[in-house]
Design a protein around this motif. Sequence first.
Motif, PDB file in Angstrom:
ATOM      1  N   GLU A 170      -9.164  -3.522   1.774  1.00 42.68           N
ATOM      2  CA  GLU A 170      -9.758  -2.640   2.825  1.00 42.68           C
ATOM      3  C   GLU A 170      -9.860  -1.065   2.546  1.00 42.68           C
ATOM      4  N   LEU A 171      -8.906  -0.930   1.501  1.00 40.66           N
ATOM      5  CA  LEU A 171      -8.675   0.464   1.153  1.00 40.66           C
ATOM      6  C   LEU A 171      -9.882   0.849   0.007  1.00 40.66           C
ATOM      7  N   HIS A 172     -11.028   1.236   0.351  1.00 38.73           N
ATOM      8  CA  HIS A 172     -12.011   1.453  -0.623  1.00 38.73           C
ATOM      9  C   HIS A 172     -11.977   2.516  -1.560  1.00 38.73           C
ATOM     10  N   LYS A 173     -11.097   3.351  -1.252  1.00 32.59           N
ATOM     11  CA  LYS A 173     -11.134   4.786  -1.869  1.00 32.59           C
ATOM     12  C   LYS A 173      -9.592   4.780  -2.690  1.00 32.59           C
ATOM     13  N   LEU A 174      -8.860   3.740  -2.343  1.00 32.46           N
ATOM     14  CA  LEU A 174      -7.525   3.436  -3.241  1.00 32.46           C
ATOM     15  C   LEU A 174      -7.789   3.617  -4.859  1.00 32.46           C
ATOM     16  N   GLU A 175      -7.000   4.625  -5.341  1.00 28.85           N
ATOM     17  CA  GLU A 175      -6.904   5.012  -6.654  1.00 28.85           C
ATOM     18  C   GLU A 175      -5.364   4.851  -7.298  1.00 28.85           C
ATOM     19  N   CYS A 176      -4.532   5.047  -6.532  1.00 28.77           N
ATOM     20  CA  CYS A 176      -2.869   4.695  -7.147  1.00 28.77           C
ATOM     21  C   CYS A 176      -2.113   3.809  -6.298  1.00 28.77           C
ATOM     22  N   LEU A 177      -1.730   2.736  -6.802  1.00 32.69           N
ATOM     23  CA  LEU A 177      -0.859   1.583  -5.932  1.00 32.69           C
ATOM     24  C   LEU A 177       0.430   1.237  -6.727  1.00 32.69           C
ATOM     25  N   LYS A 178       1.381   1.567  -5.976  1.00 36.01           N
ATOM     26  CA  LYS A 178       2.605   1.068  -6.537  1.00 36.01           C
ATOM     27  C   LYS A 178       3.443  -0.424  -5.520  1.00 36.01           C
ATOM     28  N   LEU A 179       3.658  -1.259  -6.122  1.00 35.56           N
ATOM     29  CA  LEU A 179       4.142  -2.422  -5.534  1.00 35.56           C
ATOM     30  C   LEU A 179       5.555  -2.562  -5.932  1.00 35.56           C
TER      31      LEU A 179
END
Length: 214
Positions: A170-179
């Motif tokens: 749903e996050l079409h502009k997400l560039e940086c993700l930390k899980l």
Amino acid sequence: SDMYLQSFLNHSSESDHLSPIDCENFCKKFKHLRVLNMGSAVLDQYPPGLENLFLLKYLKLNIPSLKCLPSLLCTLLNLQTLEMPSSYIDHSPEDIWMMQKLMHLNFGSITLPSPPKNYSSSLKNLIFISALNPSSCTPDILGRLPSVRTLRISGDLSYYQSGVSKSLCELHKLECLKLVNESKLSRMVLSEYQFPPSLTHLSLSNTELKEDPV
């Protein structure tokens, strides 16, 4: 005692405790503040009278004991940056969806509520969230955050894996993700995740991966 002070930043290295009465007097005296950074000064509770600082754009507080985000905070409609890195919020009021100018949320952990019924607006200016509780990673919530570019998700990712993995797209502009997986009983299954094509940086912590799924 400058009544028209616009910025207050505390750079003390000591973690002094501030009494509620001192905070209340502070808020009464400096009503024109745009920037308030209390630094490492420890507050035992949410400062009374903070809602009077309606011009605030930047707010940083150190309240380790805070578990519930006060509704009065959501009346600060000019707020763009809200930082409480020592607070782990289990409950946020629905009114947070009214804070249309929010761009930056930084918490130890924050749980966002589902938008109120019959409410179609979104936090369209929000670009940074850390750290979002995985229970808030639903299509209904992430779908209302169209501009998020940097997101840190921290919690029991194994329990909420199905919802998180399906909602990230749903996050079409997400560039940086930390899980960050905080579950000690089970591990993540990274191959089940669906990442948005805009993603350029992926960081994993405590995932206990047994093989490289890339």
